[in-house]
Design an enzyme around this catalytic site. Sequence first.
Site, PDB file in Angstrom:
ATOM      1  N   ASN A 167     -56.863 -10.474   8.735  1.00 44.84           N
ATOM      2  CA  ASN A 167     -55.650  -9.823   8.644  1.00 44.84           C
ATOM      3  C   ASN A 167     -54.911  -9.272   9.908  1.00 44.84           C
ATOM      4  OD1 ASN A 167     -57.973  -7.974   7.794  1.00 44.84           O
ATOM      5  ND2 ASN A 167     -56.702  -6.597   8.572  1.00 44.84           N
ATOM      6  N   ASP A 220     -53.789  -7.205   4.133  1.00 44.71           N
ATOM      7  CA  ASP A 220     -55.133  -7.777   4.353  1.00 44.71           C
ATOM      8  C   ASP A 220     -55.300  -9.293   3.487  1.00 44.71           C
ATOM      9  OD1 ASP A 220     -57.971  -7.626   4.672  1.00 44.71           O
ATOM     10  OD2 ASP A 220     -58.383  -6.694   2.908  1.00 44.71           O
TER      11      ASP A 220
HETATM   12 CA    CA Z   1     -59.588  -8.154   5.997  1.00 41.39          CA
END
Ligand code: CA
Length: 701
Positions: free
Chosen positions: A277, A321
Amino acid sequence: MRLKVLGLMAALLPLAACNLTSGGGASVADAGVTDALIAQVPEGEWLSYGRDYGEQRFSPLTQITDANVGQLGLAWFHDLDTARGQEATPLMHDGTLYISTAWSMVKAFDAKTGALKWSYDPEVPRETLVRACCDAVNRGVALYGDKVFVGTLDGRLVALDQKTGKVAWSKVVVPNQQDYTITGAPRVVKGKVLIGSGGSEYKARGYIAAYDANSGKELWKFHTVPGNPADGFENKAMEAAAKTWAGEWWTLGGGGTVWDAITYDPTTNLVLFGTGNAEPWNPAASGREGDSLYTSSIVAVNADTGEYVWHFQETPEDRWDFDSAQQITLADLNIGGQQRHVVLHAPKNGHVYVLDAKTGQFISATPFVMVNWATGIDPVTGKATVNPAARYEKGAPFVSLPGAVGAHSWQPQSFSPKTGLLYLPVNNAGFPYAAAKDWKATDIGFQTGLDGYVTSMPADAAARAAAMKATTGTLVAWDPVAKKAAWKVELPSPSNGGILSTAGNLVFQGTAGGDFVAYSADKGKQLWSFPAQSGIIAAPMTYAIDGEQYVAVMVGWGGVWDVATGVLAHKAKKQRNISRLVVFKLGGKSALPAPPPMAQMVLDPPPFTGTPEQAKAGGELYGRYCNVCHGDAAVAGGVNPDLRHTAALNAPEAIRSVVIEGALQHNGMVSFKSALKPEDADNIRHYLIKRANEDKALEAR
Ligand code: CA
């Protein structure tokens, strides 16, 4: 076995020749694990994390089949000396089975008898836990030449002798031991050990690097996100990527860590890897705007030089994320009447991607779960159109499907060339995102820019029940050509194990509930199961010795679903960790000892005497600093202490001595003095007392 290996080696001599002679005339038998062997694994062995370079996790062994798997029994087992999540895939070469365990330990066994040959403990400091997002896990070792390679949680790359477990060399390979950890398995290509790191929830700048297998010397390094432009860019790829960022992203690292998937393609000489991410999650927290390359992407570099060749970004402008670090599998498929050499990838964002493995050209992307963060995929470029409501930093909180834990995470997938199906361990779980107001980075804990109080599970019983009902798992057999599921098995809880498929028409998977299960690979019919007494998150593997086929899997509940989302893990059976390696064969007669009785924990908190403001302030701090280990909404899983039960709830000095002074540092509970004041610790205590009383009232109903 040895004869079989040699036979195959002879067949591969043109490929293997340079490896066999580069060691100064070493004989075939001395060469150990070579590139040629990993590229074409002898059928009874398992030589790299995903078995071979293509990472299909498909074994050609056929002794255990859909017709006789009912006779599978325990051949041997080994109880481990750590009680945390076990995520590793064992490797088998020349009769020895190699595993890594939690805390980055390595063990070697006689693969036939289970006799322990040696054990290595890198003695990772327990306070490293605060730097690790998701438990003290390790996903496996690499074999090459006469060595075993392991990355340690505190950022070392260690080479061990395969025969003795003695350290050949050891080197800190992370830029610092504050923000970077290693949990992934190294891969070795042409004498180069490849490894990246974790850390995109901290202040990490992602990279992958190659180290000389004999000496540990760094040979090349490729960053995944640009650094400070004022320092100059390392290469053209960084210069290009910088145009897709804004603000001062480099001050918080930028993320994009290469924490799991690394796949070498011998047909193109490319190393493909998945990036994590963008950091911080909330783009407004660092003034970030744009696609933030090369986060949430697959990137291909030249294996010899580390030079950029192509990239494909799966999640633009990541703020959820949505790591793309999930396992990358190579396959040859007939698509639209054309034979294509492709990448099969199912990242956290909920789509199965099929890409051309040589060029990265987009072929298809199809959702395999409910998706609401994107409204569609461009049919030509493959780029997702972001749902405006999913840009939570610009407006209201957003409950995304899938959520931060991912529709599919590190749990390995398997592709069977026999059925043409990709077997995926799938999570069905949303996640609420809310931007923190006036957020500032600190020197400890997660740096996501989210409001952990708003996003934690509500105490309200109905809301919690609804959230749990919607949080499940699925084993999906995906047809990447037809772009749809061939079959599915619904599972009561997310975070089930990785997958093994075999030529015996079998698929093996362990469950969060602690069962190890075999299905028919073509139809998904359950054929066999074994109660392993603790949740299984790791992937199984298989091997053969002296004409007998074995199936092995690591047992041991833990990882992110336990430590950070304990409240959801309680859905399955009551979770606990019993860490062990279990190995099966047809007619196996061994048996596990009876599990110890489950401790009954009764909530008995002191009355809540704080103010609502104190509890809210404490809840915000808990959400930012504590829940990643002690569980969402103060409900822990089976690995870390459940703070609603701590006797110290009555003792403000005791809580302060732990949180501020670091009284339990030896257990991994470090001081949070750099971010928290004594009155903060007190507010967290009030929040915990409030939560314990809320749950006690719920339990009484
Ligand atoms: Ca992550």
